[in-house]
Write an enzyme that holds these catalytic residues in place. Structure first.
Site, short mmCIF file in Angstrom:
data_model
loop_
_atom_site.label_atom_id
_atom_site.label_comp_id
_atom_site.label_asym_id
_atom_site.label_seq_id
_atom_site.Cartn_x
_atom_site.Cartn_y
_atom_site.Cartn_z
N LEU A 73 13.06 2.65 11.45
CA LEU A 73 13.11 3.58 10.43
C LEU A 73 12.31 4.91 10.60
O LEU A 73 11.37 4.70 11.30
CB LEU A 73 12.45 2.63 9.29
CG LEU A 73 12.26 3.27 7.79
CD1 LEU A 73 13.47 2.96 7.29
CD2 LEU A 73 11.00 2.98 7.29
N HIS A 74 12.79 5.91 9.87
CA HIS A 74 12.28 7.21 9.98
C HIS A 74 12.88 8.02 8.70
O HIS A 74 14.05 7.97 8.47
CB HIS A 74 12.33 7.94 11.38
CG HIS A 74 13.88 7.81 11.64
ND1 HIS A 74 14.50 6.90 12.04
CD2 HIS A 74 14.83 9.19 11.82
CE1 HIS A 74 15.78 7.17 12.62
NE2 HIS A 74 16.12 8.47 12.27
#
Length: 188
Positions: free
Chosen positions: A141-142
């Protein structure tokens, strides 16, 4: 023309129109898959390796307890950074409450730091959940934080790899890291 005749290079390319084009062939390595992990494992994940490097080498702007901020290696605009958890997690709903809080706080600090460093007119903030949604590295996730300016190209040409960046990533990292320390006392 015969089977073995060639046409001059000028015969190829876009039709004449009012659109100016900036060719960015350096982005073809990214489009072609360079630096993309072979699979979704921790061992293949560049976002899991980055925190093990020094800040300059890893392009890390700031480090928190659960999350860190890093410049995007293939930015849409100068100052384009990402805030992400250290933990290898792909789905926003799988973040712990403390990871969620720090991700949000660091995103706010990122906006403040980018305003101090670059004075953009606005921002694009967002996460692409899954490869089908546009995540280049879906396994980790980013949150993207992309500064925007008036007169900036709209989002489609930017995604279409037609963006000029006026500053080297190392210079951008140093500028944003210094601004980060100056906002909110440098707290994550």
């Amino acid at each position: 023309m015969g089977e073995h005749d060639t046409e001059p290079a000028g015969a190829f390319g876009p039709p004449e129109d009012s659109m100016q084009r900036l060719w960015t062939p350096h982005r073809m390595v990214y489009i072609g898959g360079q630096d993309k992990p072979a699979d979704g494992s921790v061992a293949q994940c560049p976002f899991c390796r980055i925190p093990t490097r020094d800040d300059e080498t890893g392009l890390v702007v700031a480090r928190g307890r659960e999350c860190y901020a890093v410049l995007n290696l293939y930015p849409y605009n100068s100052g384009h950074l990402m805030v992400l958890p250290y933990r290898h997690v792909s789905d926003y709903v799988d973040l712990t409450p403390t990871e969620t809080a720090e991700l949000a706080t660091m995103t706010q600090t990122a906006v403040r730091a980018l305003r101090a460093a670059f004075a953009p007119a606005g921002f694009n903030l967002g996460m692409n959940q899954g490869e089908v949604a546009g995540a280049g590295i879906a396994a980790h996730l980013h949150q993207h934080v992309v500064p925007r300016w008036l007169g900036d190209a709209n989002f489609l040409p930017v995604v279409g790899q037609t963006k000029a960046l006026p500053e080297l990533l190392a210079e951008t990292r140093a500028r944003v890291a210094a601004a980060w320390d100056g906002v909110d006392g440098g707290d994550a």
